[in-house]
Design a protein around this motif. Structure first.
Motif, PDB file in Angstrom:
ATOM      1  N   ARG A 122       0.846  -1.184   0.000  1.00 36.40           N
ATOM      2  CA  ARG A 122       0.000   0.000   0.000  1.00 36.40           C
ATOM      3  C   ARG A 122       0.888   1.244   0.000  1.00 36.40           C
ATOM      4  NH1 ARG A 122      -5.161   0.221   3.949  1.00 36.40           N
ATOM      5  NH2 ARG A 122      -5.370  -1.776   2.849  1.00 36.40           N
ATOM      6  N   GLU A 123       0.440   2.280  -0.708  1.00 37.95           N
ATOM      7  CA  GLU A 123       1.205   3.523  -0.775  1.00 37.95           C
ATOM      8  C   GLU A 123       0.292   4.726  -0.619  1.00 37.95           C
ATOM      9  OE1 GLU A 123       3.102   4.023  -4.560  1.00 37.95           O
ATOM     10  OE2 GLU A 123       1.220   3.943  -5.679  1.00 37.95           O
ATOM     11  N   GLY A 124       0.858   5.798  -0.093  1.00 38.59           N
ATOM     12  CA  GLY A 124       0.106   7.028   0.013  1.00 38.59           C
ATOM     13  C   GLY A 124      -0.043   7.698  -1.333  1.00 38.59           C
ATOM     14  N   VAL A 125      -1.130   8.446  -1.505  1.00 37.69           N
ATOM     15  CA  VAL A 125      -1.397   9.159  -2.751  1.00 37.69           C
ATOM     16  C   VAL A 125      -1.499  10.658  -2.501  1.00 37.69           C
ATOM     17  CG1 VAL A 125      -3.022   9.465  -4.649  1.00 37.69           C
ATOM     18  CG2 VAL A 125      -2.577   7.170  -3.745  1.00 37.69           C
ATOM     19  N   ALA A 126      -2.415  11.058  -1.636  1.00 38.35           N
ATOM     20  CA  ALA A 126      -2.642  12.476  -1.381  1.00 38.35           C
ATOM     21  C   ALA A 126      -3.264  12.644  -0.004  1.00 38.35           C
ATOM     22  CB  ALA A 126      -3.569  13.075  -2.443  1.00 38.35           C
ATOM     23  N   ALA A 127      -2.997  13.785   0.609  1.00 31.68           N
ATOM     24  CA  ALA A 127      -3.556  14.070   1.921  1.00 31.68           C
ATOM     25  C   ALA A 127      -3.937  15.535   2.019  1.00 31.68           C
ATOM     26  CB  ALA A 127      -2.565  13.708   3.026  1.00 31.68           C
ATOM     27  N   ILE A 128      -4.893  15.813   2.907  1.00 35.07           N
ATOM     28  CA  ILE A 128      -5.310  17.182   3.166  1.00 35.07           C
ATOM     29  C   ILE A 128      -5.484  17.333   4.670  1.00 35.07           C
ATOM     30  CG2 ILE A 128      -7.746  16.573   2.755  1.00 35.07           C
ATOM     31  CD1 ILE A 128      -8.087  19.431   1.585  1.00 35.07           C
ATOM     32  N   ASP A 129      -4.892  18.376   5.236  1.00 29.39           N
ATOM     33  CA  ASP A 129      -4.975  18.505   6.685  1.00 29.39           C
ATOM     34  C   ASP A 129      -6.146  19.410   7.074  1.00 29.39           C
ATOM     35  OD1 ASP A 129      -2.049  20.719   6.995  1.00 29.39           O
ATOM     36  OD2 ASP A 129      -4.098  21.120   6.324  1.00 29.39           O
TER      37      ASP A 129
ATOM     38  N   PRO B 194       4.697   3.991   6.377  1.00 25.24           N
ATOM     39  CA  PRO B 194       3.693   3.015   6.816  1.00 25.24           C
ATOM     40  C   PRO B 194       3.614   2.845   8.325  1.00 25.24           C
ATOM     41  CG  PRO B 194       4.886   2.183   4.917  1.00 25.24           C
ATOM     42  CD  PRO B 194       5.593   3.444   5.345  1.00 25.24           C
ATOM     43  N   GLY B 195       4.698   3.129   9.025  1.00 26.40           N
ATOM     44  CA  GLY B 195       4.678   3.018  10.475  1.00 26.40           C
ATOM     45  C   GLY B 195       3.699   3.970  11.138  1.00 26.40           C
ATOM     46  N   LEU B 196       3.279   5.001  10.405  1.00 23.08           N
ATOM     47  CA  LEU B 196       2.321   5.966  10.956  1.00 23.08           C
ATOM     48  C   LEU B 196       0.877   5.576  10.694  1.00 23.08           C
ATOM     49  CD1 LEU B 196       4.028   9.363   9.995  1.00 23.08           C
ATOM     50  CD2 LEU B 196       4.178   8.103  12.135  1.00 23.08           C
ATOM     51  N   TRP B 197       0.654   4.464  10.020  1.00 24.05           N
ATOM     52  CA  TRP B 197      -0.709   4.100   9.615  1.00 24.05           C
ATOM     53  C   TRP B 197      -1.418   3.212  10.619  1.00 24.05           C
ATOM     54  CZ3 TRP B 197       0.786   2.215   4.014  1.00 24.05           C
ATOM     55  CH2 TRP B 197       1.370   3.305   3.326  1.00 24.05           C
ATOM     56  N   ARG B 198      -0.717   2.751  11.654  1.00 24.36           N
ATOM     57  CA  ARG B 198      -1.294   1.735  12.540  1.00 24.36           C
ATOM     58  C   ARG B 198      -2.549   2.213  13.247  1.00 24.36           C
ATOM     59  NH1 ARG B 198       3.497   0.439  16.388  1.00 24.36           N
ATOM     60  NH2 ARG B 198       3.744   2.669  16.078  1.00 24.36           N
ATOM     61  N   ARG B 199      -2.650   3.490  13.557  1.00 22.80           N
ATOM     62  CA  ARG B 199      -3.810   3.980  14.287  1.00 22.80           C
ATOM     63  C   ARG B 199      -4.754   4.772  13.397  1.00 22.80           C
ATOM     64  NH1 ARG B 199      -1.348   5.836  20.203  1.00 22.80           N
ATOM     65  NH2 ARG B 199      -0.448   3.815  20.726  1.00 22.80           N
ATOM     66  N   SER B 200      -4.519   4.710  12.094  1.00 21.62           N
ATOM     67  CA  SER B 200      -5.395   5.416  11.170  1.00 21.62           C
ATOM     68  C   SER B 200      -6.714   4.676  11.032  1.00 21.62           C
ATOM     69  CB  SER B 200      -4.727   5.525   9.795  1.00 21.62           C
ATOM     70  OG  SER B 200      -3.492   6.201   9.869  1.00 21.62           O
ATOM     71  N   TYR B 201      -7.748   5.433  10.681  1.00 18.35           N
ATOM     72  CA  TYR B 201      -9.048   4.853  10.345  1.00 18.35           C
ATOM     73  C   TYR B 201      -9.053   4.620   8.829  1.00 18.35           C
ATOM     74  CZ  TYR B 201     -10.615   6.465  14.953  1.00 18.35           C
ATOM     75  OH  TYR B 201     -10.759   6.672  16.294  1.00 18.35           O
ATOM     76  N   TRP B 202      -9.626   3.479   8.416  1.00 18.65           N
ATOM     77  CA  TRP B 202      -9.594   3.110   6.996  1.00 18.65           C
ATOM     78  C   TRP B 202     -10.985   2.748   6.494  1.00 18.65           C
ATOM     79  CZ3 TRP B 202      -5.093   3.523   4.303  1.00 18.65           C
ATOM     80  CH2 TRP B 202      -3.916   3.606   5.041  1.00 18.65           C
ATOM     81  N   GLY B 203     -11.237   3.073   5.227  1.00 20.97           N
ATOM     82  CA  GLY B 203     -12.421   2.576   4.562  1.00 20.97           C
ATOM     83  C   GLY B 203     -12.147   1.206   3.957  1.00 20.97           C
ATOM     84  N   GLN B 204     -13.162   0.677   3.273  1.00 22.87           N
ATOM     85  CA  GLN B 204     -13.050  -0.664   2.679  1.00 22.87           C
ATOM     86  C   GLN B 204     -12.418  -0.642   1.290  1.00 22.87           C
ATOM     87  OE1 GLN B 204     -13.788  -3.629   4.334  1.00 22.87           O
ATOM     88  NE2 GLN B 204     -13.798  -2.133   5.997  1.00 22.87           N
ATOM     89  N   GLY B 205     -12.362   0.511   0.678  1.00 23.72           N
ATOM     90  CA  GLY B 205     -11.712   0.629  -0.620  1.00 23.72           C
ATOM     91  C   GLY B 205     -12.666   0.638  -1.791  1.00 23.72           C
ATOM     92  N   THR B 206     -12.204   1.232  -2.893  1.00 24.22           N
ATOM     93  CA  THR B 206     -12.943   1.235  -4.148  1.00 24.22           C
ATOM     94  C   THR B 206     -11.936   0.977  -5.268  1.00 24.22           C
ATOM     95  OG1 THR B 206     -14.521   2.487  -5.514  1.00 24.22           O
ATOM     96  CG2 THR B 206     -12.780   3.765  -4.436  1.00 24.22           C
ATOM     97  N   GLN B 207     -12.288   0.104  -6.200  1.00 19.81           N
ATOM     98  CA  GLN B 207     -11.353  -0.336  -7.230  1.00 19.81           C
ATOM     99  C   GLN B 207     -11.317   0.642  -8.402  1.00 19.81           C
ATOM    100  OE1 GLN B 207      -9.237  -3.062  -7.249  1.00 19.81           O
ATOM    101  NE2 GLN B 207      -8.455  -2.290  -9.210  1.00 19.81           N
TER     102      GLN B 207
END
Length: 128
Positions: A45-52, A110-123
């Motif tokens: 898995r890789e990051g794409v974009a973020a907004i704070d 990726p070490g910062l993702w452990r406590r993130s909330y995630w959706g189920q994904g869309t293909q």
């Protein structure tokens, strides 16, 4: 508990566009950093974009100039406008939220993702 539901994925030809949406519920997300991540078959898995929380955006180099992240706090919805799509953009796209203060690091570590909330994904599938 925050819940995230993605939509908008599909199949397009190279050069086409798609707009992904992520509806957030269960928490006031406006103070969170929100982001899009993706995972292609056989790859990490890789990051794409973020907004704070103040609307500042970050992108990985591979999507700069082609993808645009935005959010509508009134609708609790996060968006990813994807233009000039390439076959290498093919992946499952995930919406995520976190209380991190550095969105650029969040995308890359990726070490910062452990406590993130995630959706189920869309293909998203891009054909040449």
């Amino acid at each position: 508990q925050m819940q995230l539901v993605e939509s908008g994925g599909g199949s397009v030809q190279a050069g086409g566009s798609l707009r992904l949406s992520c509806v957030v519920s269960g928490y006031t997300y406006s103070s969170y950093c929100m982001g899009w991540f993706r995972q292609a078959p056989g790859k990490e898995r890789e990051g794409v974009a973020a907004i704070d929380s103040d609307g500042s955006t970050s992108y990985v180099d591979s999507v700069k100039g082609r993808f645009t992240i935005s959010k509508d706090n009134a609708k609790n919805t996060l968006y990813l406008q994807m233009d000039s799509l390439k076959p290498e953009d093919t992946a499952m796209y995930y919406c995520a939220a976190d209380s991190v203060k550095d969105p650029k690091s969040w995308l890359l570590l990726p070490g910062l993702w452990r406590r993130s909330y995630w959706g189920q994904g869309t293909q998203v599938t891009v054909s040449s």
